[in-house]
Design a protein around this motif. Structure first.
Motif, PDB file in Angstrom:
ATOM      1  N   GLU A 356       9.181  -4.195   0.949  1.00  9.02           N
ATOM      2  CA  GLU A 356       8.553  -2.947   0.526  1.00  9.02           C
ATOM      3  C   GLU A 356       7.234  -2.721   1.263  1.00  9.02           C
ATOM      4  N   LEU A 357       6.437  -3.772   1.410  1.00 10.41           N
ATOM      5  CA  LEU A 357       5.179  -3.639   2.153  1.00 10.41           C
ATOM      6  C   LEU A 357       5.461  -3.298   3.618  1.00 10.41           C
ATOM      7  N   PHE A 358       6.517  -3.887   4.168  1.00 12.20           N
ATOM      8  CA  PHE A 358       6.911  -3.605   5.545  1.00 12.20           C
ATOM      9  C   PHE A 358       7.275  -2.129   5.696  1.00 12.20           C
ATOM     10  N   LEU A 359       8.020  -1.591   4.732  1.00 11.76           N
ATOM     11  CA  LEU A 359       8.390  -0.175   4.772  1.00 11.76           C
ATOM     12  C   LEU A 359       7.173   0.722   4.646  1.00 11.76           C
ATOM     13  N   ARG A 360       6.218   0.300   3.819  1.00 15.87           N
ATOM     14  CA  ARG A 360       5.013   1.119   3.618  1.00 15.87           C
ATOM     15  C   ARG A 360       4.205   1.257   4.909  1.00 15.87           C
ATOM     16  N   GLY A 361       4.337   0.292   5.797  1.00 19.62           N
ATOM     17  CA  GLY A 361       3.646   0.405   7.071  1.00 19.62           C
ATOM     18  C   GLY A 361       4.148   1.581   7.904  1.00 19.62           C
ATOM     19  N   TYR A 362       5.424   1.967   7.696  1.00 15.59           N
ATOM     20  CA  TYR A 362       5.991   3.130   8.380  1.00 15.59           C
ATOM     21  C   TYR A 362       5.925   4.380   7.510  1.00 15.59           C
ATOM     22  N   LYS A 363       5.717   4.209   6.224  1.00 19.02           N
ATOM     23  CA  LYS A 363       5.774   5.314   5.274  1.00 19.02           C
ATOM     24  C   LYS A 363       4.712   6.376   5.567  1.00 19.02           C
ATOM     25  N   ARG A 364       3.495   5.959   5.806  1.00 14.87           N
ATOM     26  CA  ARG A 364       2.393   6.916   5.957  1.00 14.87           C
ATOM     27  C   ARG A 364       2.565   7.830   7.169  1.00 14.87           C
ATOM     28  N   PRO A 365       2.830   7.289   8.366  1.00 17.45           N
ATOM     29  CA  PRO A 365       2.995   8.214   9.498  1.00 17.45           C
ATOM     30  C   PRO A 365       4.192   9.141   9.356  1.00 17.45           C
ATOM     31  N   VAL A 366       5.289   8.668   8.745  1.00 18.25           N
ATOM     32  CA  VAL A 366       6.458   9.526   8.546  1.00 18.25           C
ATOM     33  C   VAL A 366       6.113  10.638   7.562  1.00 18.25           C
ATOM     34  N   GLU A 367       5.421  10.308   6.483  1.00 17.32           N
ATOM     35  CA  GLU A 367       4.992  11.323   5.514  1.00 17.32           C
ATOM     36  C   GLU A 367       4.086  12.358   6.173  1.00 17.32           C
ATOM     37  N   SER A 368       3.160  11.896   7.004  1.00 18.38           N
ATOM     38  CA  SER A 368       2.222  12.818   7.656  1.00 18.38           C
ATOM     39  C   SER A 368       2.947  13.776   8.577  1.00 18.38           C
ATOM     40  N   ALA A 369       3.925  13.277   9.341  1.00 18.58           N
ATOM     41  CA  ALA A 369       4.667  14.138  10.262  1.00 18.58           C
ATOM     42  C   ALA A 369       5.443  15.208   9.497  1.00 18.58           C
ATOM     43  N   ILE A 370       6.120  14.803   8.418  1.00 20.71           N
ATOM     44  CA  ILE A 370       6.894  15.773   7.632  1.00 20.71           C
ATOM     45  C   ILE A 370       5.955  16.770   6.955  1.00 20.71           C
TER      46      ILE A 370
END
Length: 460
Positions: A356-370
């Motif tokens: 889950e922490l690993f996914l959160r590392g990608y979560k923020r930039p993906v959220e920002s782009a969308i």
């Protein structure tokens, strides 16, 4: 600071080939090869490729990672210029209509314009990020929808191929210019004027298109480290090698090779050698060294040696080790079976949290782009005072029986609240609604007990 080097595009294309796995032999075969100068090189390599066995664990792990980020639909809400969450029914309906339109039109887009030919644009976007280390979302207006009476239908979205978007940066590291290449050499260049508007010029139109996006680029580009590291590819190669050797081992077990020492080759009545057909197996005749007196030599006794397969457990162990190491490298050790990892409930919980922490590392930039894409759409539709906030709903898969038991024990021991326990178990999505239903059931049960008690009192 310049454009992305060509070597990066080459590496990205190779990673795409690894994920798709159409020719794993070319990429993953780590066993011996034939000398390219051999006249029979092509035939021998074709035969080696024919018996090659592949199993794409990398694609399996990347899909798990992608599903963890976007298999659950993302949620969004609107806030005003003060950063306060607001209810704006008209804007929310318009934005949701546009999102539905994007999902519908994704079925009609040319799959050749994307890396992975996904019908879900969000999966395409995230897959590009995980596999190539780069992903883009581009807003555009097709000519056929330019005069559509519904403004929502004029705004389209797609995820361009890796390498088709180039970025020019200034000395301070910020983006000065973006370009997108498509079709038969068509170039689309994006710049920003002094008013913060996007200026789009193409090689096919004389007049540039100017759009007020609030300073946001019409192409959102996210970069990160590819999941397909050299060490991951090495383990994938080892798995394919073990599977191929397992097949070769089966051949040795079923079609044995026999070596006949000191035995005469079969002959016909005239003394000519005779070829003896006995199926796919091979017989080799090797004549022994003469022994004894040279004037009247003798020969050693004939012997037969047959090839013997090794235990298949050798290959099972090899594949299991490589597969386990790959899952651990991708932070997905909690998905291993008991036979693979022998993990306790506590270990699985810790590994799941690590994933889950690993996914959160990608979560923020993906959220920002969308979110940037949604905010541009809001602005184009006239809702200039509103901004969208996007939240990905990360999921790490269903809990194992051991993990569920541990959560229930903690709740029964008073270490977790009922709401937290329900949310962690993941059985239902709406925790508040479930708590309300539980309370209704409790009240109904208490009412029935009270009615029974009252009835017993009346009878007595």
């Amino acid at each position: 600071m310049g454009y992305k080097p060509a070597q990066s595009c080459k590496s990205a294309q190779e990673n795409i080939e690894w994920y798709k796995g159409f020719d794993l032999f070319k990429l993953a075969w780590v066993g011996p090869k034939f000398d390219s100068r051999d006249p029979e090189y092509e035939r021998k390599m074709a035969e080696l490729k024919r018996v090659f066995q592949g199993h794409n664990v990398l694609a399996e792990l990347v899909d798990n990672w992608k599903d963890g980020l976007v298999s659950e639909p993302f949620t969004w809400y609107l806030k005003d210029s003060n950063g306060q969450r607001v209810e704006a029914a008209e804007a929310e309906i318009a934005l949701q209509r546009w999102l539905d339109w994007v999902n519908q039109q994704a079925l009609e887009l040319d799959p050749c314009t994307t890396n992975f030919e996904q019908t879900d644009i969000w999966s395409e976007f995230v897959l590009s990020l995980g596999v190539t280390g780069e992903a883009c979302l581009r807003l555009w207006q097709p000519e056929r929808f330019a005069d559509d009476p519904d403004p929502i239908h004029q705004i389209h979205l797609h995820a361009p191929k890796t390498g088709t978007v180039q970025v020019e940066r200034g000395d301070d590291g910020f983006v000065d210019e973006m370009s997108y290449a498509y079709g038969q050499g068509t170039q689309e260049k994006h710049t920003r004027n002094d008013r913060g508007e996007m200026v789009i010029t193409t090689s096919t139109n004389e007049e540039p298109l100017v759009i007020d996006t609030g300073g946001r680029w019409l192409i959102q580009r996210v970069q990160g480290r590819s999941l397909l590291t050299p060490s991951a590819k090495q383990k994938q190669g080892s798995i394919c090698h073990a599977l191929t050797m397992k097949l070769r081992n089966q051949e040795i077990g079923g079609f044995k090779e026999r070596t006949l020492l000191n035995a005469e080759f079969p002959e016909d009545e005239e003394g000519n050698p005779v070829a003896v057909e006995r199926g796919p197996g091979i017989d080799q005749y090797l004549y022994g060294i003469p022994t004894g007196d040279p004037t009247s030599p003798g020969y050693a006794m004939p012997q037969i040696h047959e090839s013997q397969p090794v235990s298949v457990q050798t290959f099972i162990d090899s594949i299991q080790i490589d597969r386990t190491l790959l899952y651990l490298e991708f932070k997905q050790g909690h998905l291993l079976s008991s036979g693979d990892g022998g993990l306790s409930g506590e270990s699985r919980i810790q590994m799941r949290q690590g994933f889950e922490l690993f996914l959160r590392g990608y979560k923020r930039p993906v959220e920002s782009a969308i979110a940037n894409i949604l905010n541009i759409v809001l602005r184009i539709l006239g809702y200039t005072e509103l901004e969208a906030v996007v939240q990905l709903n990360i999921t790490t898969g269903k809990l194992s029986a051991e993990e569920r038991s541990q959560i229930i024990e903690e709740y029964q021991s008073g270490l977790l609240s009922k709401a937290t326990a329900i949310a962690t178990l993941g059985t239902v999505k709406d925790v508040d609604a479930e708590l309300s239903l539980i309370e209704e059931d409790i009240n109904a049960a208490m009412a029935r007990q009270a009615a029974l008690a009252e009835a017993e009192d009346d009878e007595s």
